[in-house]
Design a protein around this motif. Structure first.
Motif, PDB file in Angstrom:
ATOM      1  N   SER A  52       0.824  -1.213   0.000  1.00 27.44           N
ATOM      2  CA  SER A  52       0.000   0.000   0.000  1.00 27.44           C
ATOM      3  C   SER A  52       0.855   1.259   0.000  1.00 27.44           C
ATOM      4  N   GLU A  53       1.922   1.239   0.771  1.00 31.41           N
ATOM      5  CA  GLU A  53       2.788   2.417   0.851  1.00 31.41           C
ATOM      6  C   GLU A  53       3.515   2.651  -0.473  1.00 31.41           C
ATOM      7  N   LEU A  54       3.998   1.592  -1.091  1.00 32.52           N
ATOM      8  CA  LEU A  54       4.716   1.737  -2.360  1.00 32.52           C
ATOM      9  C   LEU A  54       3.796   2.202  -3.478  1.00 32.52           C
ATOM     10  N   ALA A  55       2.512   1.922  -3.370  1.00 33.12           N
ATOM     11  CA  ALA A  55       1.545   2.348  -4.392  1.00 33.12           C
ATOM     12  C   ALA A  55       1.442   3.870  -4.464  1.00 33.12           C
ATOM     13  N   ARG A  56       1.913   4.560  -3.439  1.00 34.62           N
ATOM     14  CA  ARG A  56       1.835   6.020  -3.390  1.00 34.62           C
ATOM     15  C   ARG A  56       2.983   6.689  -4.155  1.00 34.62           C
ATOM     16  N   TYR A  57       3.983   5.909  -4.577  1.00 27.47           N
ATOM     17  CA  TYR A  57       5.189   6.479  -5.160  1.00 27.47           C
ATOM     18  C   TYR A  57       5.214   6.345  -6.685  1.00 27.47           C
ATOM     19  N   ASP A  58       5.931   7.269  -7.314  1.00 23.61           N
ATOM     20  CA  ASP A  58       6.266   7.149  -8.729  1.00 23.61           C
ATOM     21  C   ASP A  58       7.531   6.314  -8.812  1.00 23.61           C
TER      22      ASP A  58
END
Length: 213
Positions: A52-58
């Motif tokens: 979920s946290e990595l989904a926030r990054y480009d």
């Protein structure tokens, strides 16, 4: 467009989360025999939080070392139990190793695997034979080193890694736990596969699926 290293690591974490979700009940059943019956839930919380946290990054702009640092923080924030600090230490150690590498090539993959193993070992103060996840990670890292030295390609190397991890996890059935909650059972921990070792195999399988093609 070619998949960069950051996206590969993201896919690895997502695949780990999926594999653990599919085996959550099995992991919980294993933990019910020698622990608190929450390992499946704990692992799913941890890796789900990472995904979920990595989904926030480009991820086109994020270095592999930063992905691992983010994973460490997300896992630890989601899992306060002993597994949280262990995997957080593992991912931080991997991040440190990846800071010095230009790409996550086969040598880099093996270095990452070894760093994860070392991070767990340093944080948990454990060793092979303690009936823990290290009984999966240590033989897997050793198999990777041997396969790399032999000149194996990625597919063969990762097959060897997973096979060694599976053998290591299965071997915990004949061990007496000396660390963690299971250690309270003493001889009664015999005959049961360690849940942490079993879940570590799933992490290795996710790594193989991403890097061993």
């Amino acid at each position: 467009m070619a998949e960069n290293d950051g996206r590969k690591l993201n896919r690895m974490f997502n695949r780990t989360s999926s594999l653990i979700a599919a085996e959550k009940d099995y992991l919980t059943e294993l933990d019910g025999a020698i622990g608190d019956a929450d390992h499946g839930i704990t692992m799913l919380l941890g890796f789900g939080a990472v995904a979920s946290e990595l989904a926030r990054y480009d991820l086109e702009e994020v270095l592999p070392s930063a992905v691992m640092t983010t994973a460490a923080s997300a896992f630890l924030n989601a899992v306060g139990a002993s597994t949280g600090p262990l995997y957080a230490a593992a991912f931080l150690r991997a991040a440190k190793v990846l800071e010095t590498r230009q790409s996550l090539d086969l040598i880099g993959q093996v270095a990452m695997l070894q760093a994860i193993t070392l991070g767990i070992q340093e944080r948990g103060k454990g060793q092979r034979g303690d009936k823990t996840m290290l009984d999966t990670w240590i033989p897997a890292a050793e198999a990777a080193s041997v396969a790399l030295a032999r000149g194996d390609g990625s597919a063969d190397l990762w097959r060897e890694v997973v096979a060694a991890g599976e053998v290591g996890a299965a071997a915990t059935r004949s061990m007496v736990a000396v660390r963690g909650r299971a250690a309270r059972l003493g001889e009664r921990s015999l005959g049961h596969v360690d849940p942490g070792a079993a879940s570590a195999v799933l992490v290795l399988k996710a790594m193989m699926e991403v890097f061993g093609d």
